[in-house]
Design a protein around this motif. Structure first.
Motif, PDB file in Angstrom:
ATOM      1  N   PHE A  47       2.315  -0.777 -11.009  1.00  0.00           N
ATOM      2  CA  PHE A  47       2.916   0.379 -10.354  1.00  0.00           C
ATOM      3  C   PHE A  47       2.354   1.636 -11.012  1.00  0.00           C
ATOM      4  O   PHE A  47       2.366   1.751 -12.243  1.00  0.00           O
ATOM      5  N   ALA A  48       1.871   2.566 -10.213  1.00  0.00           N
ATOM      6  CA  ALA A  48       1.221   3.762 -10.754  1.00  0.00           C
ATOM      7  C   ALA A  48       1.673   5.006 -10.016  1.00  0.00           C
ATOM      8  O   ALA A  48       1.882   4.989  -8.797  1.00  0.00           O
ATOM      9  N   ALA A  49       1.814   6.106 -10.775  1.00  0.00           N
ATOM     10  CA  ALA A  49       2.147   7.407 -10.210  1.00  0.00           C
ATOM     11  C   ALA A  49       1.463   8.478 -11.046  1.00  0.00           C
ATOM     12  O   ALA A  49       1.320   8.339 -12.263  1.00  0.00           O
ATOM     13  N   PRO A  50       1.021   9.583 -10.422  1.00  0.00           N
ATOM     14  CA  PRO A  50       0.333  10.640 -11.174  1.00  0.00           C
ATOM     15  C   PRO A  50       1.297  11.378 -12.096  1.00  0.00           C
ATOM     16  O   PRO A  50       2.454  11.629 -11.742  1.00  0.00           O
ATOM     17  N   LEU A  51       0.811  11.714 -13.292  1.00  0.00           N
ATOM     18  CA  LEU A  51       1.613  12.474 -14.245  1.00  0.00           C
ATOM     19  C   LEU A  51       1.406  13.981 -14.112  1.00  0.00           C
ATOM     20  O   LEU A  51       2.128  14.765 -14.725  1.00  0.00           O
ATOM     21  N   GLY A  52       0.398  14.386 -13.354  1.00  0.00           N
ATOM     22  CA  GLY A  52       0.164  15.808 -13.131  1.00  0.00           C
ATOM     23  C   GLY A  52      -0.839  16.426 -14.074  1.00  0.00           C
ATOM     24  O   GLY A  52      -1.191  17.600 -13.929  1.00  0.00           O
ATOM     25  N   ASP A  53      -1.318  15.666 -15.054  1.00  0.00           N
ATOM     26  CA  ASP A  53      -2.302  16.180 -16.004  1.00  0.00           C
ATOM     27  C   ASP A  53      -3.599  15.382 -15.955  1.00  0.00           C
ATOM     28  O   ASP A  53      -4.360  15.361 -16.910  1.00  0.00           O
ATOM     29  N   GLY A  54      -3.821  14.709 -14.834  1.00  0.00           N
ATOM     30  CA  GLY A  54      -5.011  13.877 -14.687  1.00  0.00           C
ATOM     31  C   GLY A  54      -4.795  12.437 -15.081  1.00  0.00           C
ATOM     32  O   GLY A  54      -5.665  11.600 -14.842  1.00  0.00           O
ATOM     33  N   ARG A  55      -3.649  12.133 -15.699  1.00  0.00           N
ATOM     34  CA  ARG A  55      -3.343  10.763 -16.093  1.00  0.00           C
ATOM     35  C   ARG A  55      -2.425  10.114 -15.058  1.00  0.00           C
ATOM     36  O   ARG A  55      -1.771  10.782 -14.263  1.00  0.00           O
ATOM     37  N   TRP A  56      -2.381   8.779 -15.124  1.00  0.00           N
ATOM     38  CA  TRP A  56      -1.509   7.996 -14.265  1.00  0.00           C
ATOM     39  C   TRP A  56      -0.537   7.204 -15.134  1.00  0.00           C
ATOM     40  O   TRP A  56      -0.953   6.536 -16.085  1.00  0.00           O
ATOM     41  N   LYS A  57       0.754   7.303 -14.826  1.00  0.00           N
ATOM     42  CA  LYS A  57       1.755   6.488 -15.489  1.00  0.00           C
ATOM     43  C   LYS A  57       1.742   5.109 -14.845  1.00  0.00           C
ATOM     44  O   LYS A  57       1.804   4.990 -13.613  1.00  0.00           O
ATOM     45  N   VAL A  58       1.651   4.052 -15.678  1.00  0.00           N
ATOM     46  CA  VAL A  58       1.509   2.700 -15.151  1.00  0.00           C
ATOM     47  C   VAL A  58       2.502   1.768 -15.839  1.00  0.00           C
ATOM     48  O   VAL A  58       2.649   1.800 -17.071  1.00  0.00           O
ATOM     49  N   ARG A  59       3.157   0.933 -15.040  1.00  0.00           N
ATOM     50  CA  ARG A  59       3.999  -0.137 -15.558  1.00  0.00           C
ATOM     51  C   ARG A  59       3.650  -1.424 -14.816  1.00  0.00           C
ATOM     52  O   ARG A  59       3.220  -1.386 -13.651  1.00  0.00           O
ATOM     53  N   TYR A  60       3.839  -2.548 -15.491  1.00  0.00           N
ATOM     54  CA  TYR A  60       3.455  -3.850 -14.958  1.00  0.00           C
ATOM     55  C   TYR A  60       4.676  -4.776 -14.942  1.00  0.00           C
ATOM     56  O   TYR A  60       5.402  -4.872 -15.938  1.00  0.00           O
ATOM     57  N   PHE A  61       4.843  -5.470 -13.830  1.00  0.00           N
ATOM     58  CA  PHE A  61       5.948  -6.422 -13.711  1.00  0.00           C
ATOM     59  C   PHE A  61       5.428  -7.766 -13.195  1.00  0.00           C
ATOM     60  O   PHE A  61       4.660  -7.819 -12.226  1.00  0.00           O
ATOM     61  N   SER A  62       5.859  -8.837 -13.867  1.00  0.00           N
ATOM     62  CA  SER A  62       5.675 -10.183 -13.356  1.00  0.00           C
ATOM     63  C   SER A  62       6.879 -10.496 -12.464  1.00  0.00           C
ATOM     64  O   SER A  62       7.815  -9.689 -12.368  1.00  0.00           O
ATOM     65  N   PRO A  63       6.918 -11.655 -11.807  1.00  0.00           N
ATOM     66  CA  PRO A  63       8.085 -11.967 -10.981  1.00  0.00           C
ATOM     67  C   PRO A  63       9.400 -12.017 -11.753  1.00  0.00           C
ATOM     68  O   PRO A  63      10.462 -11.867 -11.154  1.00  0.00           O
ATOM     69  N   GLU A  64       9.338 -12.195 -13.086  1.00  0.00           N
ATOM     70  CA  GLU A  64      10.570 -12.362 -13.848  1.00  0.00           C
ATOM     71  C   GLU A  64      10.799 -11.310 -14.923  1.00  0.00           C
ATOM     72  O   GLU A  64      11.909 -11.210 -15.446  1.00  0.00           O
ATOM     73  N   SER A  65       9.772 -10.521 -15.270  1.00  0.00           N
ATOM     74  CA  SER A  65       9.961  -9.594 -16.382  1.00  0.00           C
ATOM     75  C   SER A  65       8.887  -8.514 -16.367  1.00  0.00           C
ATOM     76  O   SER A  65       7.823  -8.679 -15.745  1.00  0.00           O
ATOM     77  N   GLU A  66       9.146  -7.422 -17.085  1.00  0.00           N
ATOM     78  CA  GLU A  66       8.124  -6.406 -17.314  1.00  0.00           C
ATOM     79  C   GLU A  66       7.229  -6.849 -18.460  1.00  0.00           C
ATOM     80  O   GLU A  66       7.702  -7.452 -19.428  1.00  0.00           O
ATOM     81  N   VAL A  67       5.922  -6.585 -18.352  1.00  0.00           N
ATOM     82  CA  VAL A  67       4.983  -6.894 -19.422  1.00  0.00           C
ATOM     83  C   VAL A  67       4.312  -5.596 -19.864  1.00  0.00           C
ATOM     84  O   VAL A  67       4.157  -4.663 -19.062  1.00  0.00           O
ATOM     85  N   PRO A  68       3.923  -5.476 -21.144  1.00  0.00           N
ATOM     86  CA  PRO A  68       3.394  -4.203 -21.634  1.00  0.00           C
ATOM     87  C   PRO A  68       2.006  -3.867 -21.137  1.00  0.00           C
ATOM     88  O   PRO A  68       1.640  -2.679 -21.062  1.00  0.00           O
ATOM     89  N   PHE A  69       1.215  -4.884 -20.793  1.00  0.00           N
ATOM     90  CA  PHE A  69      -0.169  -4.651 -20.378  1.00  0.00           C
ATOM     91  C   PHE A  69      -0.655  -5.867 -19.623  1.00  0.00           C
ATOM     92  O   PHE A  69      -0.367  -7.004 -20.006  1.00  0.00           O
ATOM     93  N   CYS A  70      -1.390  -5.635 -18.559  1.00  0.00           N
ATOM     94  CA  CYS A  70      -1.974  -6.720 -17.767  1.00  0.00           C
ATOM     95  C   CYS A  70      -3.386  -6.334 -17.375  1.00  0.00           C
ATOM     96  O   CYS A  70      -3.597  -5.320 -16.686  1.00  0.00           O
ATOM     97  N   GLY A  71      -4.347  -7.117 -17.810  1.00  0.00           N
ATOM     98  CA  GLY A  71      -5.740  -6.777 -17.563  1.00  0.00           C
ATOM     99  C   GLY A  71      -6.138  -6.883 -16.111  1.00  0.00           C
ATOM    100  O   GLY A  71      -6.771  -5.967 -15.550  1.00  0.00           O
ATOM    101  N   HIS A  72      -5.803  -8.008 -15.449  1.00  0.00           N
ATOM    102  CA  HIS A  72      -6.300  -8.166 -14.081  1.00  0.00           C
ATOM    103  C   HIS A  72      -5.625  -7.177 -13.131  1.00  0.00           C
ATOM    104  O   HIS A  72      -6.260  -6.663 -12.208  1.00  0.00           O
TER     105      HIS A  72
END
Length: 280
Positions: A47-72
Motif C-alpha cells: 500500500f503506497a501514498a505520496p508524502l508530499g516531499d517526493g517520498r512514498w509512504k509504504v506498508r505491507y500486509f500478508s493475508p494474516e499480518s503486517e510485515v515490515p518489508f517485502c521485496g517482491h
C-alpha cells in the motif's frame, strides 16, 4: 487507483511472485489494509501514498499480518510507479527503514530494482535449529556446511538452512500450522532453504507460514538477507548472485542480488515484473 495484480521477479513473461499493489492519496486504515490483503490472497500486498516531499509512504500486509518489508511487493510497486509516474527512482518510507525502488518500462514488462535496508546475520540458537530441522523432516546430515544455519536480516528476519542436494530442496514439505507457530514464536518472517549450484547461482525455497502462506515463489527480502549473509561469510560471490526460486511450485522466478564490499550495507535486488492476466 484500483488495486493492481503484478507478478514480480518473473521469468520473462511467465512465472514470478504475485503481489497486490494499492496506490492512493492516503493510506487506508490498518484494519482496511489487512482486510484488502486477505481478500487479494497473495502473500503480500503493498500500500503506497505520496508524502508530499517526493517520498512514498509504504506498508505491507500478508493475508494474516503486517510485515515490515517485502521485496517482491516492492518490485511490483516499482513497476506500478513507473507506469504511473514514468521511469525513475522512487524514495520509499517504510515502517522501519528508508529505501528506494526504481522501475524502467520494457514493452509489457518493467525492469525493477530495490535497495534493501541494511543487512546483518548471526548464529541460530540450538533449540530453534532443532525445531526447524524437525519441522522440515531434516537432519544435520542434510545441511551444507559451507553455509551454516543462521539468522539473517535484510529488512525482515529470516532463518536460512542450506541443503546439500537439489533433491532435498525439491522435497521440501512441512505442516503449515506448525510452521506458523514456530515462525511467530521465533520472530521469523520466513525460513529460507537454499541449495548451491555454483558460487554465483543458487536455488531457494521460502516457507512463509508466518503470513499464512505455505511457500513464496520469489522473495526479495530473503534474497537480500541471504546475499548479506554470504558477504559476511566471505563467500566468493564476485559481486553478485543469481537466485532461481519457485521452480518446484511451477512458478519459476529469477532474482539478482548485487553485493557491495561493505559489511551490513544495502543489497540491490532486481528482476522483471509483469502485469497478471485475468484469472491468474
Amino acid at each position: 487507483m484500483a488495486l493492481q495484480k503484478i507478478a514480480a521477479f518473473s521469468d520473462g513473461p511467465v512465472g514470478g511472485n504475485p503481489a497486490g499493489v494499492w496506490i492512493g492519496d492516503e493510506l487506508p486504515a490498518p484494519v482496511d489494509m489487512q482486510r484488502i490483503a486477505a481478500e487479494v490472497g497473495f502473500s503480500e500486498t503493498a500500500f503506497a501514498a505520496p508524502l508530499g516531499d517526493g517520498r512514498w509512504k509504504v506498508r505491507y500486509f500478508s493475508p494474516e499480518s503486517e510485515v515490515p518489508f517485502c521485496g517482491h511487493a516492492t518490485i511490483a510497486l516499482g513497476a506500478a510507479l513507473a507506469q504511473r509516474e514514468g521511469d525513475g527512482v522512487f524514495a520509499l518510507s517504510l515502517s522501519q527503514a528508508e529505501i528506494t525502488v526504481e522501475g524502467h518500462r520494457q514493452g509489457d514488462l518493467v525492469q525493477a530494482a530495490l535497495q534493501s535496508p541494511p543487512t546483518r546475520s548471526g548464529p541460530v540458537p540450538a533449540t530453534l535449529l532443532a525445531d526447524a530441522l524437525a519441522l522440515f523432516g531434516l537432519s544435520a546430515a542434510d545441511l551444507d556446511p559451507r553455509i551454516p544455519p543462521a539468522l539473517i536480516h535484510g529488512g525482515a528476519d529470516h532463518l536460512v538452512l542450506a541443503l546439500r542436494s537439489r533433491a532435498a530442496l525439491a522435497a521440501m514439505h512441512y505442516a503449515l500450522d506448525a510452521g506458523r507457530t514456530l515462525m511467530v514464536s521465533a520472530g521469523l518472517v520466513t525460513i529460507v532453504l537454499v541449495c548451491v549450484e555454483s558460487d554465483r547461482l543458487l536455488h531457494t525455497r521460502n516457507a512463509f507460514a508466518s503470513g499464512g502462506v505455505l511457500e513464496d515463489p520469489a522473495t526479495g527480502a530473503a534474497t537480500a538477507a541471504l546475499a548479506g549473509y554470504l558477504r559476511d561469510l566471505g563467500w566468493p560471490h564476485g559481486g553478485a548472485i543469481d537466485v532461481v526460486q519457485g521452480e518446484d511450485m511451477g512458478m519459476r522466478s529469477r532474482l539478482r542480488a548485487e553485493i557491495g564490499p561493505v559489511a551490513g550495507s544495502s543489497i540491490r535486488v532486481s528482476g522483471t515484473a509483469r502485469w497478471m492476466s485475468d484469472g491468474e
